[in-house]
Design an enzyme around this catalytic site. Structure first.
Site, PDB file in Angstrom:
ATOM      1  N   GLY A  67      42.042  41.201  45.405  1.00 63.25           N
ATOM      2  CA  GLY A  67      41.973  40.583  44.089  1.00 63.25           C
ATOM      3  C   GLY A  67      43.273  39.881  43.750  1.00 63.25           C
ATOM      4  O   GLY A  67      43.662  38.906  44.397  1.00 63.25           O
ATOM      5  N   ASP A 106      30.235  48.263  39.876  1.00 64.45           N
ATOM      6  CA  ASP A 106      31.532  48.578  39.276  1.00 64.45           C
ATOM      7  C   ASP A 106      31.967  49.936  39.813  1.00 64.45           C
ATOM      8  O   ASP A 106      31.199  50.902  39.735  1.00 64.45           O
ATOM      9  CB  ASP A 106      31.339  48.630  37.753  1.00 64.45           C
ATOM     10  CG  ASP A 106      32.638  48.852  36.997  1.00 64.45           C
ATOM     11  OD1 ASP A 106      33.533  49.553  37.524  1.00 64.45           O
ATOM     12  OD2 ASP A 106      32.738  48.330  35.876  1.00 64.45           O
ATOM     13  N   ILE A 107      33.160  50.020  40.316  1.00 63.31           N
ATOM     14  CA  ILE A 107      33.595  51.269  40.951  1.00 63.31           C
ATOM     15  C   ILE A 107      33.649  52.428  39.950  1.00 63.31           C
ATOM     16  O   ILE A 107      33.450  53.573  40.327  1.00 63.31           O
ATOM     17  CB  ILE A 107      34.943  51.083  41.685  1.00 63.31           C
ATOM     18  CG1 ILE A 107      35.173  52.255  42.643  1.00 63.31           C
ATOM     19  CG2 ILE A 107      36.099  50.935  40.710  1.00 63.31           C
ATOM     20  CD1 ILE A 107      35.998  51.931  43.824  1.00 63.31           C
ATOM     21  N   GLY A 132      42.519  44.439  37.034  1.00 63.57           N
ATOM     22  CA  GLY A 132      41.464  44.599  38.031  1.00 63.57           C
ATOM     23  C   GLY A 132      40.904  46.015  38.063  1.00 63.57           C
ATOM     24  O   GLY A 132      40.642  46.621  37.017  1.00 63.57           O
ATOM     25  N   VAL A 133      40.724  46.535  39.270  1.00 60.01           N
ATOM     26  CA  VAL A 133      40.180  47.877  39.454  1.00 60.01           C
ATOM     27  C   VAL A 133      41.036  48.909  38.714  1.00 60.01           C
ATOM     28  O   VAL A 133      40.517  49.840  38.084  1.00 60.01           O
ATOM     29  CB  VAL A 133      40.171  48.238  40.961  1.00 60.01           C
ATOM     30  CG1 VAL A 133      39.776  49.686  41.168  1.00 60.01           C
ATOM     31  CG2 VAL A 133      39.231  47.333  41.725  1.00 60.01           C
ATOM     32  N   ASP A 134      42.325  48.749  38.809  1.00 59.42           N
ATOM     33  CA  ASP A 134      43.278  49.679  38.204  1.00 59.42           C
ATOM     34  C   ASP A 134      43.032  49.793  36.693  1.00 59.42           C
ATOM     35  O   ASP A 134      42.918  50.906  36.146  1.00 59.42           O
ATOM     36  CB  ASP A 134      44.690  49.149  38.488  1.00 59.42           C
ATOM     37  CG  ASP A 134      45.765  50.208  38.375  1.00 59.42           C
ATOM     38  OD1 ASP A 134      45.423  51.391  38.210  1.00 59.42           O
ATOM     39  OD2 ASP A 134      46.953  49.831  38.443  1.00 59.42           O
ATOM     40  N   SER A 188      43.576  45.051  47.805  1.00 63.27           N
ATOM     41  CA  SER A 188      44.424  43.846  47.949  1.00 63.27           C
ATOM     42  C   SER A 188      43.660  42.520  47.859  1.00 63.27           C
ATOM     43  O   SER A 188      44.296  41.463  47.887  1.00 63.27           O
ATOM     44  CB  SER A 188      45.229  43.853  49.258  1.00 63.27           C
ATOM     45  OG  SER A 188      46.245  44.844  49.226  1.00 63.27           O
ATOM     46  N   TYR A 237      46.177  40.675  44.408  1.00 63.04           N
ATOM     47  CA  TYR A 237      47.140  40.688  45.513  1.00 63.04           C
ATOM     48  C   TYR A 237      46.826  39.662  46.608  1.00 63.04           C
ATOM     49  O   TYR A 237      47.617  39.480  47.532  1.00 63.04           O
ATOM     50  CB  TYR A 237      47.272  42.091  46.110  1.00 63.04           C
ATOM     51  CG  TYR A 237      48.182  43.012  45.317  1.00 63.04           C
ATOM     52  CD1 TYR A 237      48.744  42.612  44.108  1.00 63.04           C
ATOM     53  CD2 TYR A 237      48.497  44.289  45.769  1.00 63.04           C
ATOM     54  CE1 TYR A 237      49.578  43.451  43.382  1.00 63.04           C
ATOM     55  CE2 TYR A 237      49.332  45.139  45.057  1.00 63.04           C
ATOM     56  CZ  TYR A 237      49.865  44.712  43.859  1.00 63.04           C
ATOM     57  OH  TYR A 237      50.694  45.551  43.151  1.00 63.04           O
TER      58      TYR A 237
HETATM   59  P1  ADP Z   1      44.585  44.214  44.139  1.00 66.67           P
HETATM   60  O1  ADP Z   1      45.689  44.119  43.128  1.00 66.67           O
HETATM   61  O2  ADP Z   1      44.816  45.303  45.176  1.00 66.67           O
HETATM   62  O3  ADP Z   1      44.246  42.885  44.751  1.00 66.67           O
HETATM   63  P2  ADP Z   1      42.318  44.057  42.280  1.00 66.67           P
HETATM   64  O4  ADP Z   1      41.853  45.163  41.384  1.00 66.67           O
HETATM   65  O5  ADP Z   1      42.901  42.845  41.644  1.00 66.67           O
HETATM   66  O6  ADP Z   1      43.318  44.760  43.332  1.00 66.67           O
HETATM   67  O7  ADP Z   1      41.096  43.596  43.205  1.00 66.67           O
HETATM   68  C1  ADP Z   1      40.610  44.310  44.321  1.00 66.67           C
HETATM   69  C2  ADP Z   1      39.136  44.012  44.498  1.00 66.67           C
HETATM   70  O8  ADP Z   1      38.379  44.762  43.557  1.00 66.67           O
HETATM   71  C3  ADP Z   1      38.739  42.558  44.265  1.00 66.67           C
HETATM   72  O9  ADP Z   1      37.768  42.221  45.253  1.00 66.67           O
HETATM   73  C4  ADP Z   1      38.133  42.568  42.864  1.00 66.67           C
HETATM   74  O10 ADP Z   1      37.166  41.558  42.696  1.00 66.67           O
HETATM   75  C5  ADP Z   1      37.473  43.920  42.846  1.00 66.67           C
HETATM   76  N1  ADP Z   1      37.244  44.546  41.517  1.00 66.67           N
HETATM   77  C6  ADP Z   1      37.777  44.232  40.313  1.00 66.67           C
HETATM   78  N2  ADP Z   1      37.308  45.047  39.345  1.00 66.67           N
HETATM   79  C7  ADP Z   1      36.440  45.905  39.959  1.00 66.67           C
HETATM   80  C8  ADP Z   1      35.612  46.998  39.526  1.00 66.67           C
HETATM   81  N3  ADP Z   1      35.578  47.382  38.244  1.00 66.67           N
HETATM   82  N4  ADP Z   1      34.867  47.647  40.454  1.00 66.67           N
HETATM   83  C9  ADP Z   1      34.906  47.287  41.747  1.00 66.67           C
HETATM   84  N5  ADP Z   1      35.647  46.289  42.229  1.00 66.67           N
HETATM   85  C10 ADP Z   1      36.404  45.596  41.345  1.00 66.67           C
END
Ligand code: ADP
Length: 164
Positions: free
Chosen positions: A119, A9-10, A31-33, A117, A121
């Site tokens: 996830g 997890d980031i 997602g990550v955001d 991008s 996107y």
């Molecule tokens: P985007 O909108 O740019 O596609 P996302 O957050 O939906 O961004 O996804 C980007 C990548 O990060 C995907 O591969 C997703 O599986 C991954 N991801 C989602 N949550 C986490 C997290 N907590 N830590 C690391 N990677 C994550």
């Protein structure tokens, strides 16, 4: 610069800066955001509003505090939304180029990246990995470690396969 990959997890990375896959509004998202804003706490959103009143352009990067995260900074990037037809690959590589430039401005030496991008996107995963690695391999930067954080085992294996 060393290129490393971890599964995890980031928000849990002990690095100088974590990169957020944000959107143009820069007011949080999924997602990550969502994970970064939840774990970093309200200081992250407050700094986004203060420092980026008009958000950020696709392909660009900008930093804020990391609030309660172990990292010191969040470097927000806005990847292209492939699902919505933003398929210009230079916008995706630009996120990594700009993130490293911002890291150099900050003096961040260890930086953790999600697969921008790939996830919500909808960028095809193997090409999202290739784009990140291309930039990392040719980067001229003072960053010591670019750490790709794979969210899940399949993604970890896919990154490992391309890293060789
Ligand atoms: P985007 O909108 O740019 O596609 P996302 O957050 O939906 O961004 O996804 C980007 C990548 O990060 C995907 O591969 C997703 O599986 C991954 N991801 C989602 N949550 C986490 C997290 N907590 N830590 C690391 N990677 C994550």
């Amino acid at each position: 610069m060393r290129i490393t990959v971890v599964e995890g997890d980031i928000t849990e990375q002990d690095v100088d800066a974590v990169v957020n896959a944000a959107n143009r509004a820069m007011r949080g998202g999924s997602g990550v955001d969502g994970a970064i804003h939840r774990a970093g706490g309200p200081a992250v959103l407050e700094d986004c509003i203060r420092r980026f009143p008009h958000g950020l352009a696709t392909g660009d990067a900008g930093w804020t505090t990391a609030g309660d995260l172990a990292a010191r900074w969040v470097i927000h990037v806005v990847g292209p939304n492939h699902t919505r037809g933003e398929t210009d690959r230079s916008l995706l590589t630009s996120c990594y180029v700009r993130a490293l430039e911002v890291a150099d401005e900050l003096g961040a030496r260890t930086v953790a990246f999600p697969l921008v991008s790939a996830g919500v996107y909808g960028w095809p995963k193997d090409d999202a990995i290739a784009a990140a690695l291309e930039v990392f391999r040719s980067a001229d930067t003072r960053v010591d470690e670019a750490r790709l954080v794979a969210f899940g085992h399949d993604t970890y294996d896919a990154i490992k396969a391309q890293l060789g």
